[in-house]
Design a protein around this motif. Structure first.
Motif, PDB file in Angstrom:
ATOM      1  N   GLN A 206       0.810  -1.221   0.000  1.00 26.87           N
ATOM      2  CA  GLN A 206       0.000   0.000   0.000  1.00 26.87           C
ATOM      3  C   GLN A 206       0.845   1.274   0.000  1.00 26.87           C
ATOM      4  OE1 GLN A 206      -3.384   0.965   0.115  1.00 26.87           O
ATOM      5  NE2 GLN A 206      -3.739  -1.067  -0.726  1.00 26.87           N
ATOM      6  N   LEU A 207       2.114   1.162   0.370  1.00 29.31           N
ATOM      7  CA  LEU A 207       2.959   2.361   0.481  1.00 29.31           C
ATOM      8  C   LEU A 207       3.214   2.975  -0.889  1.00 29.31           C
ATOM      9  CD1 LEU A 207       5.696   1.527   3.127  1.00 29.31           C
ATOM     10  CD2 LEU A 207       4.066   3.405   3.197  1.00 29.31           C
ATOM     11  N   ALA A 208       2.821   4.230  -1.072  1.00 29.66           N
ATOM     12  CA  ALA A 208       3.029   4.919  -2.346  1.00 29.66           C
ATOM     13  C   ALA A 208       4.169   5.926  -2.250  1.00 29.66           C
ATOM     14  CB  ALA A 208       1.748   5.622  -2.781  1.00 29.66           C
ATOM     15  N   GLU A 209       4.173   6.747  -1.194  1.00 26.01           N
ATOM     16  CA  GLU A 209       5.229   7.751  -1.043  1.00 26.01           C
ATOM     17  C   GLU A 209       5.243   8.283   0.379  1.00 26.01           C
ATOM     18  OE1 GLU A 209       4.537  11.792  -2.580  1.00 26.01           O
ATOM     19  OE2 GLU A 209       2.681  11.010  -3.457  1.00 26.01           O
ATOM     20  N   LEU A 210       6.335   8.966   0.714  1.00 27.57           N
ATOM     21  CA  LEU A 210       6.448   9.704   1.965  1.00 27.57           C
ATOM     22  C   LEU A 210       6.371  11.182   1.639  1.00 27.57           C
ATOM     23  CD1 LEU A 210       9.370   7.756   3.692  1.00 27.57           C
ATOM     24  CD2 LEU A 210       6.919   7.489   4.087  1.00 27.57           C
ATOM     25  N   ARG A 211       5.589  11.910   2.437  1.00 34.56           N
ATOM     26  CA  ARG A 211       5.350  13.327   2.150  1.00 34.56           C
ATOM     27  C   ARG A 211       5.597  14.143   3.417  1.00 34.56           C
ATOM     28  NH1 ARG A 211      -0.457  14.095  -0.053  1.00 34.56           N
ATOM     29  NH2 ARG A 211       0.506  13.021  -1.827  1.00 34.56           N
ATOM     30  N   ARG A 212       6.338  15.241   3.289  1.00 34.74           N
ATOM     31  CA  ARG A 212       6.608  16.107   4.440  1.00 34.74           C
ATOM     32  C   ARG A 212       5.567  17.219   4.496  1.00 34.74           C
ATOM     33  NH1 ARG A 212      10.839  16.312   7.784  1.00 34.74           N
ATOM     34  NH2 ARG A 212      12.043  14.931   6.434  1.00 34.74           N
ATOM     35  N   GLN A 219       4.523  12.062   6.565  1.00 33.98           N
ATOM     36  CA  GLN A 219       3.344  11.204   6.481  1.00 33.98           C
ATOM     37  C   GLN A 219       3.521  10.194   5.355  1.00 33.98           C
ATOM     38  OE1 GLN A 219       0.251  14.225   6.004  1.00 33.98           O
ATOM     39  NE2 GLN A 219      -0.355  13.927   8.143  1.00 33.98           N
ATOM     40  N   ALA A 220       2.899   9.033   5.540  1.00 35.97           N
ATOM     41  CA  ALA A 220       2.905   7.988   4.514  1.00 35.97           C
ATOM     42  C   ALA A 220       1.623   8.093   3.700  1.00 35.97           C
ATOM     43  CB  ALA A 220       3.007   6.614   5.158  1.00 35.97           C
ATOM     44  N   VAL A 221       1.772   8.105   2.395  1.00 37.40           N
ATOM     45  CA  VAL A 221       0.628   8.117   1.489  1.00 37.40           C
ATOM     46  C   VAL A 221       0.390   6.696   1.019  1.00 37.40           C
ATOM     47  CG1 VAL A 221      -0.300   9.022  -0.670  1.00 37.40           C
ATOM     48  CG2 VAL A 221       1.162  10.474   0.769  1.00 37.40           C
ATOM     49  N   LEU A 222      -0.834   6.194   1.215  1.00 39.23           N
ATOM     50  CA  LEU A 222      -1.184   4.842   0.824  1.00 39.23           C
ATOM     51  C   LEU A 222      -1.998   4.853  -0.470  1.00 39.23           C
ATOM     52  CD1 LEU A 222      -0.236   4.474   3.737  1.00 39.23           C
ATOM     53  CD2 LEU A 222      -2.061   2.806   4.058  1.00 39.23           C
ATOM     54  N   ARG A 223      -1.918   3.797  -1.218  1.00 37.20           N
ATOM     55  CA  ARG A 223      -2.558   3.742  -2.534  1.00 37.20           C
ATOM     56  C   ARG A 223      -4.080   3.776  -2.451  1.00 37.20           C
ATOM     57  NH1 ARG A 223       1.785   2.657  -5.640  1.00 37.20           N
ATOM     58  NH2 ARG A 223       3.456   1.452  -4.678  1.00 37.20           N
ATOM     59  N   ASP A 224      -4.645   3.076  -1.467  1.00 34.14           N
ATOM     60  CA  ASP A 224      -6.097   2.934  -1.414  1.00 34.14           C
ATOM     61  C   ASP A 224      -6.719   3.558  -0.178  1.00 34.14           C
ATOM     62  OD1 ASP A 224      -6.230   1.430  -3.850  1.00 34.14           O
ATOM     63  OD2 ASP A 224      -5.486  -0.320  -2.747  1.00 34.14           O
ATOM     64  N   VAL A 225      -5.985   4.453   0.479  1.00 36.94           N
ATOM     65  CA  VAL A 225      -6.481   5.125   1.685  1.00 36.94           C
ATOM     66  C   VAL A 225      -6.439   6.628   1.424  1.00 36.94           C
ATOM     67  CG1 VAL A 225      -6.104   5.526   4.148  1.00 36.94           C
ATOM     68  CG2 VAL A 225      -5.678   3.258   3.168  1.00 36.94           C
ATOM     69  N   VAL A 231       4.097   9.303  10.282  1.00 39.94           N
ATOM     70  CA  VAL A 231       5.281   8.446  10.381  1.00 39.94           C
ATOM     71  C   VAL A 231       6.144   8.954  11.534  1.00 39.94           C
ATOM     72  CG1 VAL A 231       7.404   7.719   9.221  1.00 39.94           C
ATOM     73  CG2 VAL A 231       5.260   7.894   7.928  1.00 39.94           C
ATOM     74  N   SER A 232       6.589   8.055  12.405  1.00 37.31           N
ATOM     75  CA  SER A 232       7.460   8.472  13.502  1.00 37.31           C
ATOM     76  C   SER A 232       8.898   8.601  13.015  1.00 37.31           C
ATOM     77  CB  SER A 232       7.391   7.469  14.653  1.00 37.31           C
ATOM     78  OG  SER A 232       8.039   6.267  14.296  1.00 37.31           O
ATOM     79  N   ARG A 233       9.663   9.413  13.707  1.00 39.17           N
ATOM     80  CA  ARG A 233      11.052   9.645  13.317  1.00 39.17           C
ATOM     81  C   ARG A 233      11.847   8.342  13.355  1.00 39.17           C
ATOM     82  NH1 ARG A 233      13.610  14.642  16.301  1.00 39.17           N
ATOM     83  NH2 ARG A 233      11.768  15.513  15.285  1.00 39.17           N
ATOM     84  N   ARG A 234      11.543   7.489  14.323  1.00 39.00           N
ATOM     85  CA  ARG A 234      12.275   6.228  14.461  1.00 39.00           C
ATOM     86  C   ARG A 234      12.081   5.320  13.248  1.00 39.00           C
ATOM     87  NH1 ARG A 234      11.320   2.614  19.759  1.00 39.00           N
ATOM     88  NH2 ARG A 234      12.450   4.382  20.668  1.00 39.00           N
ATOM     89  N   GLY A 237      13.795   6.024   8.604  1.00 41.27           N
ATOM     90  CA  GLY A 237      14.912   5.473   7.844  1.00 41.27           C
ATOM     91  C   GLY A 237      14.558   4.197   7.092  1.00 41.27           C
ATOM     92  N   PRO A 238      14.029   3.165   7.788  1.00 42.87           N
ATOM     93  CA  PRO A 238      13.656   1.931   7.094  1.00 42.87           C
ATOM     94  C   PRO A 238      12.600   2.148   6.009  1.00 42.87           C
ATOM     95  CG  PRO A 238      13.773   1.571   9.456  1.00 42.87           C
ATOM     96  CD  PRO A 238      13.910   3.034   9.252  1.00 42.87           C
ATOM     97  N   LEU A 239      11.674   3.088   6.227  1.00 42.20           N
ATOM     98  CA  LEU A 239      10.645   3.345   5.219  1.00 42.20           C
ATOM     99  C   LEU A 239      11.253   3.968   3.964  1.00 42.20           C
ATOM    100  CD1 LEU A 239       7.713   4.707   7.401  1.00 42.20           C
ATOM    101  CD2 LEU A 239       7.751   2.575   6.129  1.00 42.20           C
ATOM    102  N   ARG A 240      12.178   4.892   4.139  1.00 37.69           N
ATOM    103  CA  ARG A 240      12.830   5.503   2.977  1.00 37.69           C
ATOM    104  C   ARG A 240      13.586   4.451   2.173  1.00 37.69           C
ATOM    105  NH1 ARG A 240      14.917  10.966   6.014  1.00 37.69           N
ATOM    106  NH2 ARG A 240      13.264  12.368   5.277  1.00 37.69           N
ATOM    107  N   GLU A 241      14.240   3.552   2.885  1.00 40.18           N
ATOM    108  CA  GLU A 241      14.988   2.485   2.195  1.00 40.18           C
ATOM    109  C   GLU A 241      14.040   1.571   1.438  1.00 40.18           C
ATOM    110  OE1 GLU A 241      18.015  -1.151   3.346  1.00 40.18           O
ATOM    111  OE2 GLU A 241      17.861   0.594   4.646  1.00 40.18           O
ATOM    112  N   LEU A 242      12.875   1.285   2.043  1.00 39.01           N
ATOM    113  CA  LEU A 242      11.901   0.420   1.404  1.00 39.01           C
ATOM    114  C   LEU A 242      11.366   1.019   0.103  1.00 39.01           C
ATOM    115  CD1 LEU A 242      10.191  -2.206   1.766  1.00 39.01           C
ATOM    116  CD2 LEU A 242       8.511  -0.807   2.952  1.00 39.01           C
ATOM    117  N   LEU A 243      11.246   2.342   0.067  1.00 44.04           N
ATOM    118  CA  LEU A 243      10.674   3.008  -1.102  1.00 44.04           C
ATOM    119  C   LEU A 243      11.722   3.366  -2.157  1.00 44.04           C
ATOM    120  CD1 LEU A 243       8.092   5.327   0.673  1.00 44.04           C
ATOM    121  CD2 LEU A 243       7.587   3.420  -0.859  1.00 44.04           C
TER     122      LEU A 243
END
Length: 246
Positions: A206-212, A219-225, A231-234, A237-243
């Motif tokens: 569902q993860l489409a992008e991260l938006r500041r 915030q995380a933008v989801l495809r169908d939501v 998104v928490s600061r902790r 990092g892993p989310l950016r790597e995933l995308l």
């Protein structure tokens, strides 16, 4: 070679309670009682010397109580799974906030203990195989609705959000409440969901992008939501790597 036995540490200040749990566990050939402790300090010492897979932990104990012990166990490496065994059900919310996998009310019934052990095995399997759903992982989550059950296919789940002692399942057909700890769901479906916040798991697909945002939050933008999720600061990092494009 077969699956190694589940090593369990029993922690309770009452000898009779420890004896009952020991008897129930010894009836299961896939379980080994790795030790016993009568208080939190002794439990921590036992976990440091011979780490168990699971700690069956009483809450009301003199000195360091079960909740304090669970928080200290979270710092152990490897971190053992925790299942609370208590005479009272008033601590359920605090127990799940301490990331316990289950909560058993005394006198513990054999079938209820067996269900908790199954959940622990799923958790451990998920931790050992983070790249995919754990072997034997469910294909549905189950929500209770006025005496009936609703099956929610895992592939239809957009995200899971903890609210008090429940987890809200947001899925393609709406949302439902389930009574399962978010930590256990994260372990069981490690290949399918990713944590974006202390209280939220999102389907990787569902993860489409991260938006500041204008105030600097991500915030995380989801495809169908329709609405983005914080998104928490902790977790950033892993989310950016995933995308990152592969």
């Amino acid at each position: 070679m077969g699956t190694p036995p589940l090593r369990v540490l029993i922690v309770d200040d009452e000898p009779l309670a420890r004896a009952r749990l020991r008897t129930l566990l010894q009836a299961d050939p896939t379980v080994v009682v790795a030790g016993e402790a009568a208080d939190g300090e002794a439990a921590l010492a036992a976990c440091r010397s011979q780490p168990p897979d699971l700690v069956l932990l009483d809450i009301a104990m003199p000195g360091m109580d079960g909740l304090q012990t669970a928080r200290a166990l979270a710092e152990c490496q490897p971190r053992p799974a925790v299942v609370f065994c208590t005479a009272y059900d008033a601590h359920a919310l605090s127990a799940f906030e301490a990331e316990a996998l289950d909560y058993l009310v005394k006198p513990v019934r054999a079938e209820r203990l067996a269900a908790a052990l199954a959940r622990v095995r799923t958790f451990l399997a998920g931790r050992a195989a983070p790249a995919a759903d754990a072997p034997g992982a469910r294909r549905h989550l189950t929500a209770r609705l006025r005496g009936s059950l609703r099956l929610i296919p895992i592939e239809e789940v957009h995200y899971l959000q903890a609210e008090e002692k429940y987890v809200v399942v947001h899925h393609a057909r709406g949302e439902d409440l389930i009574e399962e700890p978010l930590k256990a769901l994260e372990a069981e479906f490690a290949g399918r969901f990713v944590r974006i916040h202390r209280n939220c798991l999102v389907a990787r697909a569902q993860l489409a992008e991260l938006r500041r945002t204008a105030d600097g939050h991500v915030q995380a933008v989801l495809r169908d939501v329709p609405r983005p999720l914080d998104v928490s600061r902790r977790c950033l990092g892993p989310l950016r790597e995933l995308l990152q494009p592969r």
